[in-house]
Design an enzyme around this catalytic site. Sequence first.
Site, PDB file in Angstrom:
ATOM      1  N   GLY A 163       0.831  -1.198   0.000  1.00  0.00           N
ATOM      2  CA  GLY A 163       0.000   0.000   0.000  1.00  0.00           C
ATOM      3  C   GLY A 163       0.863   1.244   0.000  1.00  0.00           C
ATOM      4  O   GLY A 163       2.070   1.182   0.223  1.00  0.00           O
ATOM      5  N   GLU A 164       0.228   2.380  -0.245  1.00  0.00           N
ATOM      6  CA  GLU A 164       0.978   3.631  -0.342  1.00  0.00           C
ATOM      7  C   GLU A 164       0.138   4.766   0.212  1.00  0.00           C
ATOM      8  O   GLU A 164      -1.072   4.830  -0.013  1.00  0.00           O
ATOM      9  CB  GLU A 164       1.342   3.901  -1.803  1.00  0.00           C
ATOM     10  CG  GLU A 164       2.428   4.923  -1.998  1.00  0.00           C
ATOM     11  CD  GLU A 164       3.029   4.871  -3.397  1.00  0.00           C
ATOM     12  OE1 GLU A 164       3.943   5.677  -3.657  1.00  0.00           O
ATOM     13  OE2 GLU A 164       2.595   4.036  -4.204  1.00  0.00           O
ATOM     14  N   GLY A 165       0.780   5.658   0.966  1.00  0.00           N
ATOM     15  CA  GLY A 165       0.085   6.796   1.550  1.00  0.00           C
ATOM     16  C   GLY A 165       0.749   8.101   1.180  1.00  0.00           C
ATOM     17  O   GLY A 165       1.595   8.158   0.289  1.00  0.00           O
ATOM     18  N   ASP A 168      -9.954   7.511  15.173  1.00  0.00           N
ATOM     19  CA  ASP A 168     -10.036   7.391  13.708  1.00  0.00           C
ATOM     20  C   ASP A 168     -10.388   5.953  13.320  1.00  0.00           C
ATOM     21  O   ASP A 168      -9.754   5.356  12.455  1.00  0.00           O
ATOM     22  CB  ASP A 168      -8.708   7.805  13.075  1.00  0.00           C
ATOM     23  CG  ASP A 168      -8.851   8.175  11.596  1.00  0.00           C
ATOM     24  OD1 ASP A 168      -9.994   8.407  11.146  1.00  0.00           O
ATOM     25  OD2 ASP A 168      -7.824   8.231  10.892  1.00  0.00           O
ATOM     26  N   LYS A 224       6.089  -0.481   7.459  1.00  0.00           N
ATOM     27  CA  LYS A 224       5.696   0.856   7.017  1.00  0.00           C
ATOM     28  C   LYS A 224       6.971   1.676   6.869  1.00  0.00           C
ATOM     29  O   LYS A 224       7.708   1.877   7.840  1.00  0.00           O
ATOM     30  CB  LYS A 224       4.745   1.508   8.028  1.00  0.00           C
ATOM     31  CG  LYS A 224       4.263   2.894   7.604  1.00  0.00           C
ATOM     32  CD  LYS A 224       3.369   3.528   8.655  1.00  0.00           C
ATOM     33  CE  LYS A 224       1.998   2.904   8.678  1.00  0.00           C
ATOM     34  NZ  LYS A 224       1.052   3.689   9.538  1.00  0.00           N
ATOM     35  N   TYR A 272       2.840   9.938   2.867  1.00  0.00           N
ATOM     36  CA  TYR A 272       4.232  10.148   3.253  1.00  0.00           C
ATOM     37  C   TYR A 272       5.030   8.853   3.366  1.00  0.00           C
ATOM     38  O   TYR A 272       6.080   8.820   4.002  1.00  0.00           O
ATOM     39  CB  TYR A 272       4.329  10.932   4.568  1.00  0.00           C
ATOM     40  CG  TYR A 272       3.556  10.358   5.728  1.00  0.00           C
ATOM     41  CD1 TYR A 272       4.023   9.257   6.438  1.00  0.00           C
ATOM     42  CD2 TYR A 272       2.358  10.934   6.130  1.00  0.00           C
ATOM     43  CE1 TYR A 272       3.330   8.740   7.504  1.00  0.00           C
ATOM     44  CE2 TYR A 272       1.650  10.425   7.206  1.00  0.00           C
ATOM     45  CZ  TYR A 272       2.140   9.335   7.887  1.00  0.00           C
ATOM     46  OH  TYR A 272       1.438   8.826   8.954  1.00  0.00           O
ATOM     47  N   GLY A 273       4.544   7.787   2.764  1.00  0.00           N
ATOM     48  CA  GLY A 273       5.311   6.553   2.820  1.00  0.00           C
ATOM     49  C   GLY A 273       4.613   5.391   2.161  1.00  0.00           C
ATOM     50  O   GLY A 273       3.563   5.543   1.534  1.00  0.00           O
ATOM     51  N   LYS A 274       5.222   4.222   2.312  1.00  0.00           N
ATOM     52  CA  LYS A 274       4.712   3.005   1.704  1.00  0.00           C
ATOM     53  C   LYS A 274       4.656   1.896   2.747  1.00  0.00           C
ATOM     54  O   LYS A 274       5.359   1.935   3.755  1.00  0.00           O
ATOM     55  CB  LYS A 274       5.619   2.566   0.547  1.00  0.00           C
ATOM     56  CG  LYS A 274       5.760   3.587  -0.565  1.00  0.00           C
ATOM     57  CD  LYS A 274       6.740   3.106  -1.631  1.00  0.00           C
ATOM     58  CE  LYS A 274       6.878   4.139  -2.750  1.00  0.00           C
ATOM     59  NZ  LYS A 274       7.840   3.698  -3.791  1.00  0.00           N
TER      60      LYS A 274
END
Length: 395
Positions: free
Chosen positions: A46-48, A181, A68, A50-52
């Site tokens: 996965g990817e966000g 969250d 992460k 500010y990182g993977k």
Amino acid sequence: MEAMADDSFSCNLNDLITKLDAPPIVYATKVPKLLLNRYLVGGLLGEGSYGKVKLCVDIDDQRRLAVKIITLRLVKKLPRGVENVDREADAMKRLEHKNVAKLFADFLSNDGAKRYLVMEWAVCSLHDLQTKGLEPASFSDTSDGELPTCRHLPESQARCYFAQLLNGVEYLHSMRLVHKDLKPGNLLLTEVHEIKITDFGVCEWLSELGPTADSADDDVITGSQATPAIQPPEVATGCRRLSGRKLDMYCCGVSLYFMVSGQVPYTGRSVLQIYEAIAAGSYTLPDWVSKPCRELIAELMSQQPGNRPSIEQARKYRWMLEQSKPDANWIQPTDVIEFESESVAIDRIMSQYRLAGQSRSPVTVDCSPSAASAEPTIKQVERKTGKKKHRCDLS
């Protein structure tokens, strides 16, 4: 001179030609990186922003994990980015529950550019289970058009997941931690339908004393940075003093809503419009949702925090007492997401690494314990005790 040049060129060409009877050339995929001489990093999960998140193999324990990989340069550009990463790692180090994702290691690359959080592996998130391969009804979507319906879970499957979610949240609250969250994207699933709560970047301890606090008047939190679409009305209307436990219960209600409907309860073109819809409190559930389930969702998503049930009360609702055994109608995470067994994944990554070692030096990344951790560094422990401290020890 020209003849010599031609001969030289001919020899160079011959160097590039493989004889028919020569062993076949094997072109390996990207070489897995080795972290702390223990963790082999595999493919992207996965990817966000500010990182993977990548697949990871613990070569000591022969176990599949996830890592992460946080690019600190990008984190520093986000409001409270570094603070949120520190908060997540700190919280996960203190937590130990079967429905909470476990953190195994936290360390930095030696150049300080990246931070690595090694944690439990899961097949997918609950959100992925219901949206993979479809146009998702995203919790970050800000359009006010009619969102397409994603997969909705059979109520027995939703009940199984929701019961585990309550178990995990009950544990967090017993540790005096509010998640803030609890959305489907932060609920991970294993291949055997176990829920794992993750992403503690905006969590909050109910007291400065942390999990050992014993004050009764400490349920108040001062705000929420979480995803707008899951926020309760008291956040949407700007209340400054919030009940942390009641906020989490509302988020659980929104997650249950998504499980059984495949829809997002409130949408809008902007955060302001989403908050206006939440404050109005008017949502619609599809006809297929049963009356007992509707009753529980209505109580969990009540406009008045005091009217929301506690975890113990939620477990006693009629819908929660019904059957939740797996059947043929359940959506399998391994059917929706491309999946390989743990043994196959480990063998594949280990083979790639061994193959790289035969042809050229494998990629090893120099790392050190995270400076953000309150734990002493490896060298400090060795100097003080004279004993070697394992690089992944989080005690």
